[in-house]
Design an enzyme around this catalytic site. Structure first.
Site, PDB file in Angstrom:
ATOM      1  N   ASP A  96       0.890  -1.391   0.012  1.00  0.00           N
ATOM      2  CA  ASP A  96       0.054  -0.004   0.036  1.00  0.00           C
ATOM      3  C   ASP A  96       0.951   1.323  -0.071  1.00  0.00           C
ATOM      4  OD1 ASP A  96       1.219   0.082   2.346  1.00  0.00           O
ATOM      5  OD2 ASP A  96      -0.664  -0.714   3.530  1.00  0.00           O
ATOM      6  N   GLU A 118      -0.340  -8.982  -1.443  1.00  0.00           N
ATOM      7  CA  GLU A 118      -1.050  -8.574  -0.262  1.00  0.00           C
ATOM      8  C   GLU A 118      -2.296  -7.572  -0.474  1.00  0.00           C
ATOM      9  OE1 GLU A 118       0.907  -7.277   3.811  1.00  0.00           O
ATOM     10  OE2 GLU A 118       0.698  -5.407   2.667  1.00  0.00           O
ATOM     11  N   GLU A 132      -2.071   5.129   2.889  1.00  0.00           N
ATOM     12  CA  GLU A 132      -2.031   3.674   2.549  1.00  0.00           C
ATOM     13  C   GLU A 132      -3.370   3.306   2.148  1.00  0.00           C
ATOM     14  OE1 GLU A 132      -0.282   5.070   5.053  1.00  0.00           O
ATOM     15  OE2 GLU A 132       1.786   4.577   4.803  1.00  0.00           O
ATOM     16  N   HIS A 204       6.212   4.981  13.027  1.00  0.00           N
ATOM     17  CA  HIS A 204       6.626   5.615  11.922  1.00  0.00           C
ATOM     18  C   HIS A 204       5.550   6.341  10.960  1.00  0.00           C
ATOM     19  CE1 HIS A 204       5.445   1.672  10.047  1.00  0.00           C
ATOM     20  NE2 HIS A 204       5.216   2.470   8.868  1.00  0.00           N
ATOM     21  N   ARG A 206       3.092   8.316   8.973  1.00  0.00           N
ATOM     22  CA  ARG A 206       2.923   9.674   8.688  1.00  0.00           C
ATOM     23  C   ARG A 206       1.811  10.471   9.497  1.00  0.00           C
ATOM     24  NH1 ARG A 206       4.642  12.448   4.193  1.00  0.00           N
ATOM     25  NH2 ARG A 206       6.114  10.750   3.181  1.00  0.00           N
ATOM     26  N   HIS A 237      12.921   5.077  13.674  1.00  0.00           N
ATOM     27  CA  HIS A 237      12.771   5.287  12.135  1.00  0.00           C
ATOM     28  C   HIS A 237      13.671   6.208  11.745  1.00  0.00           C
ATOM     29  CE1 HIS A 237      10.641   5.782   8.363  1.00  0.00           C
ATOM     30  NE2 HIS A 237      10.344   4.515   8.223  1.00  0.00           N
TER      31      HIS A 237
END
Ligand code: UDP
Length: 375
Positions: A96, A118, A132, A204, A206, A237
């Site tokens: 994604d 996936e 995503e 991590h 966003r 990250h």
């Protein structure tokens, strides 16, 4: 060239590697191109070092502070310049990410068959996780073959009107190499892990950077206060905003908190297995940790892996971690149920998902060729 595999981030590399190995076993090397967009730079090099995935070309497109829009634009332009004239029969993308979305669009516009590994994971909210959820919903509109990791993903695709004949549940390729990877480290001493019980943290997403991540750090401070023997291992990250928040809260707590660079994949698997529990906003970590018998507090509003929640292996604690203290109290007081772990593993296939996914791809391409020849 007959097919092009396009990826750009750590989880894509990890989940594509077993499938690409199986495709390459069946086809000659010139038949399959593997291109990395370089959406992730440093952690990709580290990940590829642990995997059996030969990359033909790295487009090195990552730039500092890139937005999803810029990434998608750069990938489309670069793939078009470099690969449009080769007219691949098929394009394979995973998951994604911006790379997966841009790769699918490139394939669709070039009249290649788009294969999505996936496929079908959904929260049904295009803002959680962002971007995503939007990317994977759009990829489903463009793909000709949807390779789902578990049964509920198939149900999601059917509910969106995708034809049953184009969906195949192949299992989770992310689990394929897990035991072999762990075996690589089993002989090593675990001196690099924190002493005693520890919490493994990864953050991590966003949409969580900023106030939500700061709130999560405050909750982690409370956890440290509530459980004086507990330590934290946080492989941070590389995103500068994540790093500055993690170091602002825990940079001077070295007695209890180990802030490290991202761990290489086998070591990270090892840490997931050894941790008392995991606190994470990651997608793949929900699958992996729960499969290794470690529960996960999901620092998000929604998850696309509801089966693990239903089995009591993962728990949503909100994107500001407001439910973390309660979840941790439960995790500390009750043991993990091995039957739930076994059930979660079984839902994700038999550990040969890469082979099953490759076989489904090759069959689809053969069928498409036969149809073209008849036309
Ligand atoms: N991972 C790793 N080292 C780390 C953290 C994560 O190798 O320090 C691996 C982890 O084992 C999993 C994948 O990265 O396979 C998850 O990627 P990430 O959390 O970046 O993305 P998501 O799964 O949320 O898309």
């Amino acid at each position: 060239m007959s097919g092009l595999v396009i990826f750009g981030t750590r989880p894509e590399a990890i989940k594509l590697a077993p499938m690409v190995a199986s495709i390459r076993d069946a086809r000659s090397a010139e038949d399959v191109g593997v291109v990395c967009t370089g959406q992730h730079a440093e952690i990709m090099t580290q990940t590829l070092n642990s995997l059996d995935l030969d990359v033909d070309e790295n487009l090195n497109l990552m730039q500092r502070d890139q937005t999803p829009m810029e990434v998608v634009e750069r990938i489309i332009v670069s793939l078009t310049e470099r690969y449009a004239s080769e007219r691949p029969d098929w394009v394979l993308v995973q998951g994604d990410t911006a790379t997966a979305f841009a790769g699918a669009l490139f394939g669709y516009l070039g009249e290649s068959t788009v294969i999505h590994l996936e496929a079908g994971l959904r929260t049904h909210d295009i803002h959680e996780p962002w971007p995503e959820e939007g990317f994977r919903q759009e990829i489903a509109r463009l793909a000709g073959l949807h390779l789902a990791p578990f049964p509920c993903a198939r149900e999601n695709l059917l509910a969106e009107g995708i034809g049953a004949e184009s969906i195949q549940v192949v299992g989770n390729t992310g689990l394929d190499g897990q035991q072999a990877m762990l075996a690589q480290l089993d002989g090593d001493d675990a001196a690099w892990l924190p002493d005693g019980d520890f919490v493994l943290v990864t953050m991590h997403r966003r949409e969580n950077i900023g106030p939500r991540l700061e709130a999560t750090c405050r909750q982690l401070v409370t956890i440290l206060d509530n459980y004086p023997d507990l330590r934290i291992l946080w492989p941070v990250h590389p995103n500068p905003k994540v790093r500055s928040t993690a170091f602002q809260f825990f940079g001077d707590r070295k007695d209890r908190v180990m802030l490290s660079e991202p761990l290489d994949y086998p070591k990270f698997l090892h840490a997931q297995r050894a941790a008392k529990f995991v606190v994470s906003d990651s997608g793949g970590v929900q699958e992996e940790a729960a499969s290794l018998g470690t529960r996960v507090a999901i620092v998000r509003e929604k998850t696309e892996r509801p089966d693990a929640v239903d089995l009591g292996l993962t728990r949503i604690v909100s994107a500001d971690a407001s439910g973390l203290v309660d979840a941790v109290n439960d995790f500390m007081a009750t043991p993990v149920d091995p039957a739930s772990v076994a059930e979660w593993r079984a839902l994700q296939g038999d550990g040969n998902a890469g082979e099953a996914a490759a076989a489904a791809l090759l069959k689809k391409i053969e069928n498409d060729q036969a149809v073209r020849q008849r036309a």
